[in-house]
Design an enzyme around this catalytic site. Structure first.
Site, short mmCIF file in Angstrom:
data_model
loop_
_atom_site.label_atom_id
_atom_site.label_comp_id
_atom_site.label_asym_id
_atom_site.label_seq_id
_atom_site.Cartn_x
_atom_site.Cartn_y
_atom_site.Cartn_z
N HIS A 177 -13.26 -0.97 -6.50
CA HIS A 177 -14.48 -0.15 -6.49
C HIS A 177 -14.19 1.33 -6.25
O HIS A 177 -15.06 2.18 -6.48
CB HIS A 177 -15.50 -0.68 -5.48
CG HIS A 177 -15.25 -0.27 -4.05
ND1 HIS A 177 -16.26 -0.25 -3.11
CD2 HIS A 177 -14.13 0.13 -3.40
CE1 HIS A 177 -15.77 0.15 -1.95
NE2 HIS A 177 -14.49 0.37 -2.09
N ASP A 237 0.86 -1.18 0.00
CA ASP A 237 0.00 0.00 0.00
C ASP A 237 0.90 1.23 0.00
O ASP A 237 2.13 1.12 0.05
CB ASP A 237 -0.93 0.00 1.22
CG ASP A 237 -2.28 0.67 0.94
OD1 ASP A 237 -2.29 1.71 0.26
OD2 ASP A 237 -3.31 0.14 1.39
N PHE A 281 0.30 1.36 -6.49
CA PHE A 281 -0.18 0.29 -7.36
C PHE A 281 -0.53 0.76 -8.77
O PHE A 281 -0.80 -0.04 -9.66
CB PHE A 281 -1.32 -0.52 -6.75
CG PHE A 281 -2.51 0.25 -6.21
CD1 PHE A 281 -3.12 1.26 -6.92
CD2 PHE A 281 -3.05 -0.08 -4.97
CE1 PHE A 281 -4.23 1.94 -6.44
CE2 PHE A 281 -4.16 0.58 -4.47
CZ PHE A 281 -4.75 1.59 -5.21
N GLY A 294 4.44 1.44 -1.75
CA GLY A 294 4.53 1.71 -3.18
C GLY A 294 3.22 2.21 -3.72
O GLY A 294 2.27 2.47 -2.97
#
Length: 338
Positions: A248, A203, A231, A229
């Protein structure tokens, strides 16, 4: 035996409209930790006001309103006590919803809802219009608000994670990567049931900083590490990727970027597991249909149907294989390499 009579539509509509009063009252009770103060027995309003540094007459009115819907109870002496419903507003108890209630009534979470009409007219995310930036950019700059959000997400994980591991067997995978894994509650639950696997909680650095303490507390420090990091840029290599309420948050183009990055880093034979609410067809009640409005207002993302998830996967190099219901409102959406 008399037939039950349904209330007239205007009464039902009134209850729905006034739901905002109850929601905010619950959130204030959560922020004040009222249920924690009452954990050892009833207290007077004066004592509660002293402990919470609040205005006693106003606190009484809050408690009286909550007691009218079954949250706390006033006794003959004017003291307030716990009820089964208020118990879940305690911290650190099974099924606790305190952090969720705190998050849902936070100013940054609540205020954008006042712009829902404008969002419906324009399609612009209300949070962005109110605060001038996207929600995750805002949270990265506001540590307290970020912590409230992360605690709320961890509380959701405490409800959903056991349902996920009861529904899916992860024992075939050597390295499991929790992308957007927060403090690592979901991955920790998976690893505790899968002793042969190792894990990576991945995360943003300021978010994943809270993971090592949790992993150590549940005895997983030797099998699971936290990695910071982005994503949207890259993800670690793995045999399985799990994401809970991540896709979502984002529109299709950004969701495909995340999924493509997982595809690019995936080891041969890897699988993908999304934990999301899948929107059912028709008019059937579904919490996902309401959560979808939260995404519209706050995050620019959306809840999706099975067909929409299949299309996302196809665009990112994955193939939808199955959707597994769980005992929670979420499902596990599984995909393999295309």
């Amino acid at each position: 035996m008399s037939d039950s009579v349904s209330p007239p539509p205007e009464v039902v509509m009134t209850q729905l409209i006034f739901g905002k009063w109850v929601a905010m009252a619950i959130s204030v009770a959560a922020k004040l930790h009222l249920a924690d103060h009452l954990a050892n027995g009833p207290l007077s309003v004066a004592e509660l006001a002293t402990r919470t540094e609040t205005h006693a007459p106003s606190l009484f009115r809050l408690l009286r309103a909550l007691a009218s819907v079954g949250i706390f109870a006033e006794d003959a002496a004017g003291n307030f006590a716990q009820t089964p419903l208020s118990q879940v507003l305690r911290s650190n108890v099974p099924g606790s919803m305190r952090a969720v209630a705190d998050y849902c009534g936070a100013d940054w979470s609540w205020r954008p809802w006042g712009q829902l009409l404008e969002t419906v007219k324009t399609g612009q995310t209300a949070f962005d219009a109110v605060f001038g930036e996207q929600v995750f950019e805002y949270l990265s700059k506001h540590p307290h608000e970020s912590e409230v959000f992360n605690e709320g997400m961890t509380s959701f994980s405490m409800q959903e994670s056991p349902a996920v591991v009861a529904a899916v067997d992860f024992s075939a995978f050597g390295t499991i990567v929790d992308v957007g894994g927060g403090h690592g509650h979901l991955l920790g639950t998976i690893l505790m049931k899968t002793p042969t696997a190792r894990g990576i909680v991945y995360d943003l650095p300021h978010v994943v900083a809270g993971a090592p303490a949790h992993l150590a507390a549940v005895g997983l420090a030797d099998r699971c590490r936290a990695e910071g990091g982005n994503f949207f840029e890259t993800v670690p290599a793995g045999d399985a990727y799990v994401m809970k309420h991540i896709i979502h948050d984002w529109p299709d183009d950004k969701s495909i970027t995340i999924l493509r990055n997982c595809r690019r880093a995936a080891n041969p034979g890897a699988k993908l597991f999304l934990v999301e609410m899948v929107i059912p067809p028709g008019n059937a009640p579904s919490p996902g249909k309401l959560l979808d409005l939260e995404m519209l207002v706050i995050a620019s993302g959306k809840e999706r149907t099975e067909a929409e998830y299949a299309a996302l996967f196809a665009a990112a190099g994955w193939r939808l294989t199955r959707i597994v219901p769980t005992q929670s409102p979420t499902s596990v959406i599984e995909a393999e390499l295309a």
